[in-house]
Design a protein around this motif. Structure first.
Motif, short mmCIF file in Angstrom:
data_model
loop_
_atom_site.label_atom_id
_atom_site.label_comp_id
_atom_site.label_asym_id
_atom_site.label_seq_id
_atom_site.Cartn_x
_atom_site.Cartn_y
_atom_site.Cartn_z
N LEU A 1 9.31 -3.03 -4.20
CA LEU A 1 9.10 -2.29 -2.96
C LEU A 1 9.95 -1.03 -3.06
CD1 LEU A 1 9.39 -5.21 -0.36
CD2 LEU A 1 7.36 -4.41 -1.59
N LEU B 1 9.92 -9.21 3.37
CA LEU B 1 9.97 -8.47 2.11
C LEU B 1 9.30 -9.27 0.98
CD1 LEU B 1 13.63 -7.13 2.34
CD2 LEU B 1 11.53 -5.82 2.65
N GLN C 1 5.60 -8.93 1.24
CA GLN C 1 5.13 -7.64 0.76
C GLN C 1 5.15 -7.55 -0.76
OE1 GLN C 1 6.06 -3.93 2.92
NE2 GLN C 1 7.38 -5.20 4.20
N LEU C 2 6.14 -8.18 -1.36
CA LEU C 2 6.20 -8.21 -2.83
C LEU C 2 4.98 -8.93 -3.41
CD1 LEU C 2 10.00 -8.85 -3.40
CD2 LEU C 2 8.70 -6.91 -4.32
N VAL D 1 4.00 -0.40 1.54
CA VAL D 1 5.13 -1.25 1.89
C VAL D 1 5.76 -0.72 3.16
CG1 VAL D 1 5.57 -1.87 -0.51
CG2 VAL D 1 6.80 0.06 0.50
N THR E 1 9.37 -0.94 4.29
CA THR E 1 10.78 -1.30 4.14
C THR E 1 11.57 -0.64 5.25
OG1 THR E 1 10.94 0.53 2.58
CG2 THR E 1 10.69 -1.67 1.66
#
Length: 248
Positions: free
Chosen positions: A77, A102, A105-106, A239, A241
């Motif tokens: 990310l 997270l 999303q990875l 992404v 973040t």
């Protein structure tokens, strides 16, 4: 073991990865060594934050080189240039708090790359436009018969509008042809100077097919839309973040 200054000082953050990867060998922004800060099954690639961050070419390249090594290891990310965390504890706390999001999303970007495609109108396609558009053809004929400033302005405005219209239609064709090849698509802003701006999340194995398809579209639409592609890139556009930032 991490020294106290590194633990307490602000950190420059490059990206988030799954735990267990090798640390990048490339030097980071400002020539600083890059390390992996592990927590909650994730890693944050970081280096000591320089006293002042400027978007200088060498630092932009350093940022990209670190991300390139992380991408070669697997899913990442990526952070935009100049994202900082106030200190190590803050970043570890965020990894704990945002860990499930997270990690999800990875999984989305695992095995994927980003390709960015832009398209700009082709200004010198007037002859073809006039030939195909009856209204433009009549206006051009009137202007030739009775040329004056106002007539030339009207013709110029009509041609410019037609060029933009044709470019937008061509952009829609490009999107229709490329979208089925992508996992996800994010469209960027467009204006009179740019008819197409889109980022495509691709499985890495589909990059060659994507490039071949785009090359064919560029040949077919070259009279209406000039196409360019950038990539493969880290998946910036796909992404979300939210690092705790100390500034930019």
């Amino acid at each position: 073991m991490t020294d106290t200054a590194t633990a307490l000082g602000p950190l420059y953050v490059y990206g988030i990865t799954p735990a267990g990867i090798r640390p990048p060998r490339a030097c980071g922004v400002g020539g600083a060594p890059v390390r992996l800060l592990a927590g909650s099954g994730l890693c944050a690639a970081v280096s000591p934050a320089p006293g002042q961050i400027r978007a200088r070419r060498r630092d932009l390249l350093a940022h990209q080189n670190v991300l390139g090594e992380l991408l070669a290891e697997g899913a990442v990310l990526p952070m935009r240039f100049a994202v900082l965390s106030p200190d190590q504890d803050t970043l570890l706390s965020q990894l704990r708090t945002d860990g499930p999001r997270l990690a999800a999303q990875l999984e989305v970007v695992r095995g994927c790359v980003e390709m960015n495609v832009k398209g700009t109108p082709v200004p010198d396609c007037f002859t073809d436009l006039v030939r195909r558009d009856e209204k433009l053809r009549v206006l051009a004929q009137r202007t030739r018969r009775r040329p004056d400033y106002e007539a030339n302005v009207r013709l110029g405005e009509a041609l410019a509008k037609a060029v933009r219209r044709e470019a937008r239609r061509a952009a829609d064709e490009v999107l229709a042809g490329l979208t089925p090849l992508a996992v996800r698509v994010v469209e960027g802003p467009v204006d009179d100077e740019r008819a197409l701006s889109a980022s495509f999340l691709l499985r890495a194995d589909d990059e060659d097919l994507f490039r071949r398809t785009l090359a064919g579209q560029a040949r077919d639409l070259g009279g209406r839309l000039a196409l360019s592609v950038t990539g493969p890139l880290p998946c910036y556009s796909f992404v979300e973040t939210r690092p705790a930032t100390a500034g930019r």
